[in-house]
Design a protein around this motif. Structure first.
Motif, PDB file in Angstrom:
ATOM      1  N   HIS A  59       0.825  -1.214   0.000  1.00  0.00           N
ATOM      2  CA  HIS A  59       0.000   0.000   0.000  1.00  0.00           C
ATOM      3  C   HIS A  59       0.860   1.266   0.000  1.00  0.00           C
ATOM      4  CE1 HIS A  59      -4.402  -0.922   0.279  1.00  0.00           C
ATOM      5  NE2 HIS A  59      -3.845  -2.111   0.168  1.00  0.00           N
ATOM      6  N   ASP A  60       2.122   1.115   0.447  1.00  0.00           N
ATOM      7  CA  ASP A  60       3.012   2.286   0.506  1.00  0.00           C
ATOM      8  C   ASP A  60       3.974   2.362  -0.672  1.00  0.00           C
ATOM      9  OD1 ASP A  60       1.850   2.899   2.911  1.00  0.00           O
ATOM     10  OD2 ASP A  60       3.436   2.007   4.138  1.00  0.00           O
ATOM     11  N   VAL A  61       4.147   1.243  -1.392  1.00  0.00           N
ATOM     12  CA  VAL A  61       5.226   1.178  -2.396  1.00  0.00           C
ATOM     13  C   VAL A  61       5.005   2.222  -3.505  1.00  0.00           C
ATOM     14  CG1 VAL A  61       4.186  -0.604  -3.908  1.00  0.00           C
ATOM     15  CG2 VAL A  61       6.666  -0.461  -3.693  1.00  0.00           C
ATOM     16  N   ALA A  62       6.119   2.865  -3.904  1.00  0.00           N
ATOM     17  CA  ALA A  62       6.029   3.910  -4.931  1.00  0.00           C
ATOM     18  C   ALA A  62       6.125   3.297  -6.323  1.00  0.00           C
ATOM     19  CB  ALA A  62       7.174   4.901  -4.747  1.00  0.00           C
ATOM     20  N   VAL A  63       5.433   3.936  -7.270  1.00  0.00           N
ATOM     21  CA  VAL A  63       5.586   3.542  -8.678  1.00  0.00           C
ATOM     22  C   VAL A  63       7.063   3.717  -9.041  1.00  0.00           C
ATOM     23  CG1 VAL A  63       4.994   4.224 -11.043  1.00  0.00           C
ATOM     24  CG2 VAL A  63       3.211   4.114  -9.284  1.00  0.00           C
ATOM     25  N   GLY A  64       7.622   2.714  -9.750  1.00  0.00           N
ATOM     26  CA  GLY A  64       9.043   2.754 -10.110  1.00  0.00           C
ATOM     27  C   GLY A  64       9.890   1.807  -9.265  1.00  0.00           C
ATOM     28  N   THR A  65       9.339   1.349  -8.129  1.00  0.00           N
ATOM     29  CA  THR A  65      10.081   0.445  -7.237  1.00  0.00           C
ATOM     30  C   THR A  65      10.237  -0.938  -7.877  1.00  0.00           C
ATOM     31  OG1 THR A  65       9.133   1.586  -5.330  1.00  0.00           O
ATOM     32  CG2 THR A  65      10.079  -0.602  -4.917  1.00  0.00           C
ATOM     33  N   SER A  66      11.397  -1.566  -7.680  1.00  0.00           N
ATOM     34  CA  SER A  66      11.632  -2.931  -8.175  1.00  0.00           C
ATOM     35  C   SER A  66      11.333  -3.937  -7.071  1.00  0.00           C
ATOM     36  CB  SER A  66      13.087  -3.095  -8.602  1.00  0.00           C
ATOM     37  OG  SER A  66      13.361  -2.233  -9.660  1.00  0.00           O
ATOM     38  N   LEU A  67      10.810  -5.081  -7.490  1.00  0.00           N
ATOM     39  CA  LEU A  67      10.440  -6.119  -6.515  1.00  0.00           C
ATOM     40  C   LEU A  67      10.626  -7.480  -7.166  1.00  0.00           C
ATOM     41  CD1 LEU A  67       9.279  -5.684  -3.673  1.00  0.00           C
ATOM     42  CD2 LEU A  67       7.002  -5.990  -4.625  1.00  0.00           C
ATOM     43  N   ASP A  68      11.186  -8.445  -6.405  1.00  0.00           N
ATOM     44  CA  ASP A  68      11.331  -9.798  -6.949  1.00  0.00           C
ATOM     45  C   ASP A  68      10.029 -10.565  -6.798  1.00  0.00           C
ATOM     46  OD1 ASP A  68      13.907  -9.477  -7.763  1.00  0.00           O
ATOM     47  OD2 ASP A  68      14.796 -10.255  -5.908  1.00  0.00           O
ATOM     48  N   VAL A  69       9.720 -11.359  -7.813  1.00  0.00           N
ATOM     49  CA  VAL A  69       8.461 -12.111  -7.863  1.00  0.00           C
ATOM     50  C   VAL A  69       8.786 -13.539  -8.275  1.00  0.00           C
ATOM     51  CG1 VAL A  69       6.257 -12.346  -9.105  1.00  0.00           C
ATOM     52  CG2 VAL A  69       7.084 -10.079  -8.484  1.00  0.00           C
ATOM     53  N   LYS A  70       8.122 -14.512  -7.625  1.00  0.00           N
ATOM     54  CA  LYS A  70       8.262 -15.913  -8.035  1.00  0.00           C
ATOM     55  C   LYS A  70       6.899 -16.405  -8.516  1.00  0.00           C
ATOM     56  CE  LYS A  70       9.956 -20.338  -6.396  1.00  0.00           C
ATOM     57  NZ  LYS A  70      10.340 -21.132  -5.244  1.00  0.00           N
ATOM     58  N   GLY A  71       6.898 -17.075  -9.662  1.00  0.00           N
ATOM     59  CA  GLY A  71       5.626 -17.591 -10.133  1.00  0.00           C
ATOM     60  C   GLY A  71       5.619 -17.793 -11.638  1.00  0.00           C
ATOM     61  N   PRO A  72       4.467 -18.099 -12.211  1.00  0.00           N
ATOM     62  CA  PRO A  72       3.176 -18.236 -11.543  1.00  0.00           C
ATOM     63  C   PRO A  72       3.053 -19.624 -10.889  1.00  0.00           C
ATOM     64  CG  PRO A  72       2.915 -18.745 -13.848  1.00  0.00           C
ATOM     65  CD  PRO A  72       4.360 -18.383 -13.656  1.00  0.00           C
ATOM     66  N   ALA A  73       2.038 -19.760 -10.025  1.00  0.00           N
ATOM     67  CA  ALA A  73       1.796 -21.038  -9.370  1.00  0.00           C
ATOM     68  C   ALA A  73       0.302 -21.170  -9.103  1.00  0.00           C
ATOM     69  CB  ALA A  73       2.580 -21.111  -8.065  1.00  0.00           C
ATOM     70  N   GLY A  74      -0.097 -22.406  -8.771  1.00  0.00           N
ATOM     71  CA  GLY A  74      -1.479 -22.640  -8.375  1.00  0.00           C
ATOM     72  C   GLY A  74      -2.296 -23.337  -9.439  1.00  0.00           C
ATOM     73  N   THR A  75      -3.291 -24.089  -8.968  1.00  0.00           N
ATOM     74  CA  THR A  75      -4.146 -24.881  -9.865  1.00  0.00           C
ATOM     75  C   THR A  75      -5.591 -24.392  -9.844  1.00  0.00           C
ATOM     76  OG1 THR A  75      -4.501 -26.439  -8.068  1.00  0.00           O
ATOM     77  CG2 THR A  75      -2.738 -26.967  -9.625  1.00  0.00           C
ATOM     78  N   PHE A  76      -5.831 -23.216  -9.287  1.00  0.00           N
ATOM     79  CA  PHE A  76      -7.184 -22.653  -9.261  1.00  0.00           C
ATOM     80  C   PHE A  76      -7.421 -21.980 -10.612  1.00  0.00           C
ATOM     81  CE2 PHE A  76     -10.271 -19.326  -7.820  1.00  0.00           C
ATOM     82  CZ  PHE A  76     -11.226 -20.175  -7.298  1.00  0.00           C
ATOM     83  N   THR A  77      -7.585 -22.804 -11.626  1.00  0.00           N
ATOM     84  CA  THR A  77      -7.680 -22.311 -13.000  1.00  0.00           C
ATOM     85  C   THR A  77      -8.892 -22.946 -13.671  1.00  0.00           C
ATOM     86  OG1 THR A  77      -6.197 -24.065 -13.696  1.00  0.00           O
ATOM     87  CG2 THR A  77      -5.187 -21.941 -13.239  1.00  0.00           C
ATOM     88  N   ARG A  78      -9.216 -22.432 -14.836  1.00  0.00           N
ATOM     89  CA  ARG A  78     -10.408 -22.881 -15.534  1.00  0.00           C
ATOM     90  C   ARG A  78     -10.041 -22.996 -17.003  1.00  0.00           C
ATOM     91  NH1 ARG A  78     -14.326 -20.115 -18.174  1.00  0.00           N
ATOM     92  NH2 ARG A  78     -16.372 -21.094 -18.153  1.00  0.00           N
ATOM     93  N   PRO A  79      -9.523 -24.189 -17.422  1.00  0.00           N
ATOM     94  CA  PRO A  79      -9.041 -24.307 -18.797  1.00  0.00           C
ATOM     95  C   PRO A  79     -10.117 -23.897 -19.791  1.00  0.00           C
ATOM     96  CG  PRO A  79      -8.627 -26.315 -17.533  1.00  0.00           C
ATOM     97  CD  PRO A  79      -9.490 -25.445 -16.681  1.00  0.00           C
ATOM     98  N   LEU A  80      -9.786 -22.930 -20.640  1.00  0.00           N
ATOM     99  CA  LEU A  80     -10.791 -22.368 -21.552  1.00  0.00           C
ATOM    100  C   LEU A  80     -11.405 -23.404 -22.483  1.00  0.00           C
ATOM    101  CD1 LEU A  80      -9.957 -18.957 -23.175  1.00  0.00           C
ATOM    102  CD2 LEU A  80     -11.661 -19.519 -21.462  1.00  0.00           C
ATOM    103  N   GLU A  81     -10.567 -24.336 -22.986  1.00  0.00           N
ATOM    104  CA  GLU A  81     -11.067 -25.268 -24.002  1.00  0.00           C
ATOM    105  C   GLU A  81     -12.110 -26.245 -23.449  1.00  0.00           C
ATOM    106  OE1 GLU A  81      -6.848 -26.548 -22.823  1.00  0.00           O
ATOM    107  OE2 GLU A  81      -7.967 -24.709 -23.171  1.00  0.00           O
ATOM    108  N   SER A  82     -12.072 -26.496 -22.120  1.00  0.00           N
ATOM    109  CA  SER A  82     -13.048 -27.425 -21.549  1.00  0.00           C
ATOM    110  C   SER A  82     -13.960 -26.701 -20.561  1.00  0.00           C
ATOM    111  CB  SER A  82     -12.325 -28.562 -20.838  1.00  0.00           C
ATOM    112  OG  SER A  82     -11.530 -28.016 -19.812  1.00  0.00           O
ATOM    113  N   ALA A  83     -14.054 -25.402 -20.705  1.00  0.00           N
ATOM    114  CA  ALA A  83     -14.690 -24.598 -19.663  1.00  0.00           C
ATOM    115  C   ALA A  83     -16.179 -24.904 -19.497  1.00  0.00           C
ATOM    116  CB  ALA A  83     -14.496 -23.135 -19.962  1.00  0.00           C
TER     117      ALA A  83
END
Ligand SMILES: Cc1cc2nc3c(=O)[nH]c(=O)nc-3n(C[C@H](O)[C@H](O)[C@H](O)COP(=O)(O)OP(=O)(O)OC[C@H]3O[C@@H](n4cnc5c(N)ncnc54)[C@H](O)[C@@H]3O)c2cc1C
Length: 252
Positions: free
Chosen positions: A96-120
């Motif tokens: 909530h405080d981070v300024a635009v322009g700040t760099s941040l490390d991110v790991k991902g993507p992960a998770g199986t809460f998905t909805r495959p479009l072809e079999s939706a």
């Protein structure tokens, strides 16, 4: 469309930069991140990323928190998050405080809460608060791909100013007859004419209506555990829905 084929098997860690930020409601900040290497951020709608903060816990380890991606996959280096400010919470306070322009490390993507479009399957999405984030991605992706199966989003918050992405979802519902946006307020103002009360009080009627014509429907539930468990109870115990048709993502 599944994008697993072009994604590393193990989630990678990459550097991002915050490129935009705005308040979505009184306690929720919408942040746009961009990979600094310019590579596309490849993910499936509904997945989450882990943010690695420049903060340490009492054991000296970097604090990490998970956030559902709130945008739809678009082959760009960008992705969006919606973050609720939790009282005295280090991760959400940082975001909530981070300024635009700040760099941040991110790991991902992960998770199986998905909805495959072809079999939706026809879907009832149920969210409270920032639990709407993965559904915004799923709905936008499905509608952009021209999908016409019923997509119903039951979204619970306390008051109208907490209806995250409310104008956008209302506009999408007006353009796409298969998408229904169904907000419910637990503390509605006197002039509110829509649904009120907790989301779980509406699940029975909506599920019955949807499955009367689409018995193969699936339910997707996202948010804090209290709501998740109450809603799953209605679907699984009261309505006897098969567990394969009920998908859950817990934030706490
Ligand atoms: C798979 C996954 C996806 C998530 N996606 C999101 C997301 O899209 N947006 C988001 O805001 N949070 C999301 N969260 C929660 C997020 O990871 C952090 O837990 C949250 O930001 C609080 O971290 P903190 O360091 O500020 O506070 P902490 O000190 O770690 O947490 C304090 C307490 O806050 C409660 N809490 C956590 N999340 C929420 C919430 N959203 N609303 C109310 N109370 C909460 C928990 O019960 C926890 O005990 C997700 C969690 C998971 C596991």
């Amino acid at each position: 469309m599944s994008s697993a084929a072009s994604r590393p098997l193990v989630p990678e860690t990459f550097q991002t930069r915050v490129v935009a930020a705005r308040m979505l409601g009184p306690r929720v900040r919408h942040l746009t991140f961009e990979r600094t290497d310019g590579q596309p951020f490849v993910f499936d709608a509904g997945q989450w990323v882990q943010l690695i903060f420049p903060l340490q816990d009492e054991k000296g380890r970097a604090i990490r928190r998970s956030y559902s991606v709130a945008s739809a996959p678009d082959s760009s280096p960008r992705f969006e998050l919606a973050v609720t400010k939790v009282e005295a919470g280090p991760g959400s306070t940082f975001l909530h405080d981070v300024a635009v322009g700040t760099s941040l490390d991110v790991k991902g993507p992960a998770g199986t809460f998905t909805r495959p479009l072809e079999s939706a399957a026809p879907s009832l999405f149920i969210a409270t608060g920032t639990g709407v984030a993965p559904f915004r991605g799923m709905v936008r992706q499905a509608l952009a791909a021209g999908r016409t199966e019923p997509l119903w989003l039951l979204f619970g918050v306390r008051a109208p100013d907490e209806l995250l992405f409310g104008d956008e979802l209302t506009a999408l519902a007006a353009q796409h007859p298969n998408f229904r946006f169904l907000p419910s307020l637990s503390r509605p103002p006197a002039d509110w004419t829509g649904r009120d009360g907790y989301v779980q009080t509406h699940v029975k009627a909506l599920w019955s209506e949807l499955t009367a014509t689409h018995p193969n429907a699936h339910a997707y539930i996202c948010g804090v555990k209290k709501m998740l468990l109450a809603t799953r109870e209605v679907l699984r115990t009261e309505l006897g829905v098969d567990r394969k048709q009920v998908h859950l993502e817990a934030y706490d």
